[in-house]
Motif scaffolding. Structure first.
Motif, PDB file in Angstrom:
ATOM      1  N   LEU A  74       0.926  -1.253  -0.047  1.00 56.72           N
ATOM      2  CA  LEU A  74       0.081   0.114  -0.154  1.00 56.72           C
ATOM      3  C   LEU A  74       0.743   1.307   0.040  1.00 56.72           C
ATOM      4  CD1 LEU A  74      -2.311  -1.088   2.923  1.00 56.72           C
ATOM      5  CD2 LEU A  74      -2.927  -1.284   0.456  1.00 56.72           C
ATOM      6  N   SER A  75       0.491   2.321  -0.514  1.00 58.21           N
ATOM      7  CA  SER A  75       1.029   3.638  -0.320  1.00 58.21           C
ATOM      8  C   SER A  75       1.498   3.786   1.135  1.00 58.21           C
ATOM      9  CB  SER A  75       0.282   4.683  -0.896  1.00 58.21           C
ATOM     10  OG  SER A  75      -0.734   5.137  -0.075  1.00 58.21           O
ATOM     11  N   PRO A  76       2.474   4.604   1.258  1.00 56.20           N
ATOM     12  CA  PRO A  76       2.800   5.044   2.792  1.00 56.20           C
ATOM     13  C   PRO A  76       1.476   5.638   3.541  1.00 56.20           C
ATOM     14  CG  PRO A  76       4.614   5.643   1.429  1.00 56.20           C
ATOM     15  CD  PRO A  76       3.418   5.168   0.539  1.00 56.20           C
ATOM     16  N   VAL A  77       0.769   6.419   2.856  1.00 56.30           N
ATOM     17  CA  VAL A  77      -0.273   7.325   3.423  1.00 56.30           C
ATOM     18  C   VAL A  77      -1.233   6.059   3.842  1.00 56.30           C
ATOM     19  CG1 VAL A  77      -2.124   8.967   2.863  1.00 56.30           C
ATOM     20  CG2 VAL A  77       0.308   9.581   2.129  1.00 56.30           C
ATOM     21  N   VAL A  78      -1.556   5.491   3.013  1.00 49.48           N
ATOM     22  CA  VAL A  78      -2.672   4.527   3.235  1.00 49.48           C
ATOM     23  C   VAL A  78      -2.189   3.526   4.435  1.00 49.48           C
ATOM     24  CG1 VAL A  78      -4.077   2.500   2.552  1.00 49.48           C
ATOM     25  CG2 VAL A  78      -3.725   4.529   0.867  1.00 49.48           C
ATOM     26  N   THR A  79      -1.001   3.070   4.219  1.00 45.22           N
ATOM     27  CA  THR A  79      -0.424   2.190   5.392  1.00 45.22           C
ATOM     28  C   THR A  79      -0.385   2.983   6.721  1.00 45.22           C
ATOM     29  OG1 THR A  79       1.141   1.132   3.551  1.00 45.22           O
ATOM     30  CG2 THR A  79       1.602   0.965   5.980  1.00 45.22           C
ATOM     31  N   GLU A  80      -0.023   4.158   6.574  1.00 46.59           N
ATOM     32  CA  GLU A  80      -0.207   4.747   8.001  1.00 46.59           C
ATOM     33  C   GLU A  80      -1.453   4.987   8.490  1.00 46.59           C
ATOM     34  OE1 GLU A  80       2.256   5.855  10.383  1.00 46.59           O
ATOM     35  OE2 GLU A  80       3.423   4.442   9.246  1.00 46.59           O
ATOM     36  N   LEU A  81      -2.511   5.427   7.525  1.00 48.37           N
ATOM     37  CA  LEU A  81      -4.005   5.633   8.112  1.00 48.37           C
ATOM     38  C   LEU A  81      -4.617   4.386   8.505  1.00 48.37           C
ATOM     39  CD1 LEU A  81      -5.488   7.989   5.185  1.00 48.37           C
ATOM     40  CD2 LEU A  81      -5.091   8.481   7.785  1.00 48.37           C
ATOM     41  N   THR A  82      -4.253   3.117   7.780  1.00 45.98           N
ATOM     42  CA  THR A  82      -5.046   1.926   8.415  1.00 45.98           C
ATOM     43  C   THR A  82      -4.437   1.484   9.666  1.00 45.98           C
ATOM     44  OG1 THR A  82      -3.426   0.658   7.088  1.00 45.98           O
ATOM     45  CG2 THR A  82      -5.538   1.035   5.996  1.00 45.98           C
ATOM     46  N   HIS A  83      -2.975   1.577   9.796  1.00 46.64           N
ATOM     47  CA  HIS A  83      -2.408   1.288  10.974  1.00 46.64           C
ATOM     48  C   HIS A  83      -2.929   2.168  12.071  1.00 46.64           C
ATOM     49  CE1 HIS A  83       0.676   0.319  13.800  1.00 46.64           C
ATOM     50  NE2 HIS A  83       1.166   1.593  13.905  1.00 46.64           N
ATOM     51  N   HIS A  84      -2.935   3.558  11.908  1.00 44.10           N
ATOM     52  CA  HIS A  84      -3.595   4.344  13.226  1.00 44.10           C
ATOM     53  C   HIS A  84      -5.016   4.008  13.451  1.00 44.10           C
ATOM     54  CE1 HIS A  84       0.290   6.119  14.112  1.00 44.10           C
ATOM     55  NE2 HIS A  84       0.507   6.166  12.955  1.00 44.10           N
ATOM     56  N   LEU A  85      -5.618   3.844  12.546  1.00 44.02           N
ATOM     57  CA  LEU A  85      -7.169   3.770  12.746  1.00 44.02           C
ATOM     58  C   LEU A  85      -7.217   2.354  13.558  1.00 44.02           C
ATOM     59  CD1 LEU A  85      -8.650   4.718   9.503  1.00 44.02           C
ATOM     60  CD2 LEU A  85      -9.017   5.699  11.644  1.00 44.02           C
ATOM     61  N   HIS A  86      -6.717   1.307  13.170  1.00 44.72           N
ATOM     62  CA  HIS A  86      -6.463   0.037  13.938  1.00 44.72           C
ATOM     63  C   HIS A  86      -6.104   0.226  15.412  1.00 44.72           C
ATOM     64  CE1 HIS A  86      -5.717  -3.894  15.118  1.00 44.72           C
ATOM     65  NE2 HIS A  86      -4.695  -3.489  15.423  1.00 44.72           N
ATOM     66  N   CYS A  87      -4.942   1.155  15.429  1.00 49.77           N
ATOM     67  CA  CYS A  87      -4.579   1.404  16.994  1.00 49.77           C
ATOM     68  C   CYS A  87      -5.581   2.179  17.605  1.00 49.77           C
ATOM     69  CB  CYS A  87      -3.173   2.300  16.868  1.00 49.77           C
ATOM     70  SG  CYS A  87      -1.946   1.444  16.262  1.00 49.77           S
ATOM     71  N   VAL A  88      -6.317   3.269  17.089  1.00 55.49           N
ATOM     72  CA  VAL A  88      -7.197   4.003  17.971  1.00 55.49           C
ATOM     73  C   VAL A  88      -8.276   3.205  18.247  1.00 55.49           C
ATOM     74  CG1 VAL A  88      -9.099   5.825  17.609  1.00 55.49           C
ATOM     75  CG2 VAL A  88      -6.395   6.259  16.908  1.00 55.49           C
ATOM     76  N   MET A  89      -8.817   2.111  17.228  1.00 54.32           N
ATOM     77  CA  MET A  89      -9.928   1.636  17.866  1.00 54.32           C
ATOM     78  C   MET A  89      -9.774   0.339  18.418  1.00 54.32           C
ATOM     79  SD  MET A  89     -12.340   3.397  16.423  1.00 54.32           S
ATOM     80  CE  MET A  89     -13.744   2.489  16.740  1.00 54.32           C
ATOM     81  N   HIS A  90      -8.546  -0.007  18.646  1.00 52.94           N
ATOM     82  CA  HIS A  90      -8.263  -1.159  19.721  1.00 52.94           C
ATOM     83  C   HIS A  90      -7.564  -0.715  20.816  1.00 52.94           C
ATOM     84  CE1 HIS A  90      -9.088  -3.273  15.984  1.00 52.94           C
ATOM     85  NE2 HIS A  90      -9.267  -4.120  16.416  1.00 52.94           N
ATOM     86  N   SER A  91      -7.427   0.666  21.334  1.00 56.64           N
ATOM     87  CA  SER A  91      -7.167   0.925  22.282  1.00 56.64           C
ATOM     88  C   SER A  91      -7.939   1.231  23.625  1.00 56.64           C
ATOM     89  CB  SER A  91      -6.347   2.399  22.277  1.00 56.64           C
ATOM     90  OG  SER A  91      -6.046   2.912  23.351  1.00 56.64           O
ATOM     91  N   ALA A  92      -7.539   0.550  24.515  1.00 59.08           N
ATOM     92  CA  ALA A  92      -8.587   0.639  25.936  1.00 59.08           C
ATOM     93  C   ALA A  92      -8.518   2.219  26.343  1.00 59.08           C
ATOM     94  CB  ALA A  92      -7.825  -0.314  26.863  1.00 59.08           C
ATOM     95  N   LEU A  93      -7.196   2.763  26.222  1.00 58.90           N
ATOM     96  CA  LEU A  93      -7.292   4.120  26.667  1.00 58.90           C
ATOM     97  C   LEU A  93      -8.035   4.965  25.934  1.00 58.90           C
ATOM     98  CD1 LEU A  93      -3.221   4.646  26.994  1.00 58.90           C
ATOM     99  CD2 LEU A  93      -4.958   4.343  28.840  1.00 58.90           C
ATOM    100  N   VAL A  94      -8.279   4.995  24.577  1.00 59.42           N
ATOM    101  CA  VAL A  94      -9.047   5.931  23.691  1.00 59.42           C
ATOM    102  C   VAL A  94     -10.726   5.115  23.964  1.00 59.42           C
ATOM    103  CG1 VAL A  94     -10.042   6.161  21.299  1.00 59.42           C
ATOM    104  CG2 VAL A  94      -7.435   5.871  21.967  1.00 59.42           C
TER     105      VAL A  94
END
Length: 185
Positions: A74-94
């Motif tokens: 994937l492009s770097p932008v899409v890779t970063e977006l998917t990664h951070h969306l995954h992190c945000v939605m799977h964070s107990a802190l968020v």
């Protein structure tokens, strides 16, 4: 765990909870929705690609069905977006911050959030370090527990057999309760 199983487990949980505390259909649908949203959110950049770029649909399908280490490039932008969306939605802190804000606003706990919380809890133990570990303490750290990969064949079979047994158990309990409440002749 896979997206479908998250929704089914929350559906089973809602049916069980409904036996003890009345849940309306809207609350149940919202809870099931909240259980699948964490995995769907990270697909949003890929859905954009699928809708607006040539070959985007095949990239989305390849990503959704990829085994660890075989994700499409994937492009770097899409890779970063998917990664951070995954992190945000799977964070107990968020999830904790969102839960607190909603609790303050409503002056009570909003039951559909149990779907999101169950998703996070289940994924902590059903994602390996090789394939989207759940970063429970994101954004403080990316650390994730190295659990059993949800797409391990024996685990998927066990998971769906357990879901079927839980569903059958609920049906059996409902029929037993109906017979107990039926007037005797």
């Amino acid at each position: 765990m896979d997206i479908l199983a998250h929704g089914l487990w929350v559906g089973v949980g809602a049916a069980w909870l409904h036996r003890h505390r009345r849940l309306d259909r809207r609350t149940t649908v919202l809870a099931v929705g909240m259980a699948v949203v964490p995995d769907l959110a990270q697909l949003l950049p890929l859905v954009y690609l699928a809708l607006f770029t040539p070959g985007g649909w095949s990239v989305l399908l390849a990503y959704a069905n990829a085994l660890p280490g075989y994700e499409p490039a994937l492009s770097p932008v899409v890779t970063e977006l998917t990664h951070h969306l995954h992190c945000v939605m799977h964070s107990a802190l968020v999830a904790g911050v969102v839960t607190t804000v909603i609790w303050i606003g409503l002056k009570r706990f909003w039951i559909p959030l149990l779907g999101w919380w169950s998703h996070i809890l289940i994924d902590v133990f059903t994602h390996s370090a090789d394939f989207y570990p759940s970063p429970v303490f994101y954004p403080v750290t990316y650390w994730g527990f190295d659990g059993l990969a949800w797409n391990t064949p024996w685990f998927m079979i066990l998971n769906y057999v357990s879901l079927a047994l839980a569903g059958l158990g609920l049906v059996w309990l409902r029929r037993r309760q109906a017979r107990a409440c039926a007037p005797r002749r």
